[in-house]
Design an enzyme around this catalytic site. Structure first.
Site, short mmCIF file in Angstrom:
data_model
loop_
_atom_site.label_atom_id
_atom_site.label_comp_id
_atom_site.label_asym_id
_atom_site.label_seq_id
_atom_site.Cartn_x
_atom_site.Cartn_y
_atom_site.Cartn_z
N ILE A 87 -7.26 90.46 -15.69
CA ILE A 87 -8.33 90.55 -16.45
C ILE A 87 -8.58 89.18 -17.19
O ILE A 87 -7.70 88.51 -17.78
CB ILE A 87 -8.01 91.66 -17.48
CG1 ILE A 87 -7.41 92.98 -16.80
CG2 ILE A 87 -9.10 91.93 -18.46
CD1 ILE A 87 -6.54 93.94 -17.70
N CYS A 88 -10.01 88.96 -17.19
CA CYS A 88 -10.54 87.87 -17.99
C CYS A 88 -10.92 88.36 -19.27
O CYS A 88 -11.97 88.47 -19.45
CB CYS A 88 -11.39 87.14 -17.04
SG CYS A 88 -12.18 85.59 -17.81
#
Length: 149
Positions: A87-88
């Site tokens: 997850i960015c």
């Protein structure tokens, strides 16, 4: 396991079990080092009716160190979520604060999903996934450049 680490996680686990945020529930939390949390797509979002799982791994440095957070199973198709579950999201890395909790991280991820209008993978998904292989997302140098999705 340090006492600060254990006390904080026990408190957060109890809170998550007794007062979970909407669309969030803990499915595995018997081991303080690794939790699995169910996330349901919110009503009215493009993920409505979909179910996802987040895995939180905690080091003994928690809460000073951020947990490792990834989607397990099939991750949502989202511009900031890679096909390997990474997850960015800046609060998971550079912008982590010990004031954040598992619940607040889950709400941030849920908000990110709820605000999305198009199911697409990050443009560099294939390149990123092949480059990081089995690395922890915490070992990756992230560049955050789009807060609009």
């Amino acid at each position: 396991m340090t006492s600060r680490y254990a006390k904080r996680l026990q408190k957060e686990l109890l809170d998550l079990k007794t007062n979970p945020p909407p669309c969030i529930s803990i499915t595995e939390g018997d081991n303080l080092d690794k939790w699995v949390i169910a996330v349901d797509g919110t009503e009215g979002s493009i993920y409505q009716g979909e179910h996802f799982k987040l895995q939180f791994k905690f080091s003994s440095g928690y809460p000073l160190d951020s947990p490792e957070v990834i989607f397990i199973g099939t991750p949502p198709i989202h511009p900031h979520i890679y096909s390997n579950g990474h997850i960015c999201l800046s609060i998971l890395y550079d912008n982590w604060s010990p004031a954040l909790t598992v619940s607040s991280v889950c709400l941030s991820i849920l908000s990110m999903l709820s605000g999305c209008t198009e199911k697409i993978r990050p443009t560099d998904d294939s390149k990123y996934v092949s480059r990081v292989l089995n690395k922890s997302p915490k070992e990756v140098r992230w560049m955050f450049h789009d807060d609009t999705v």
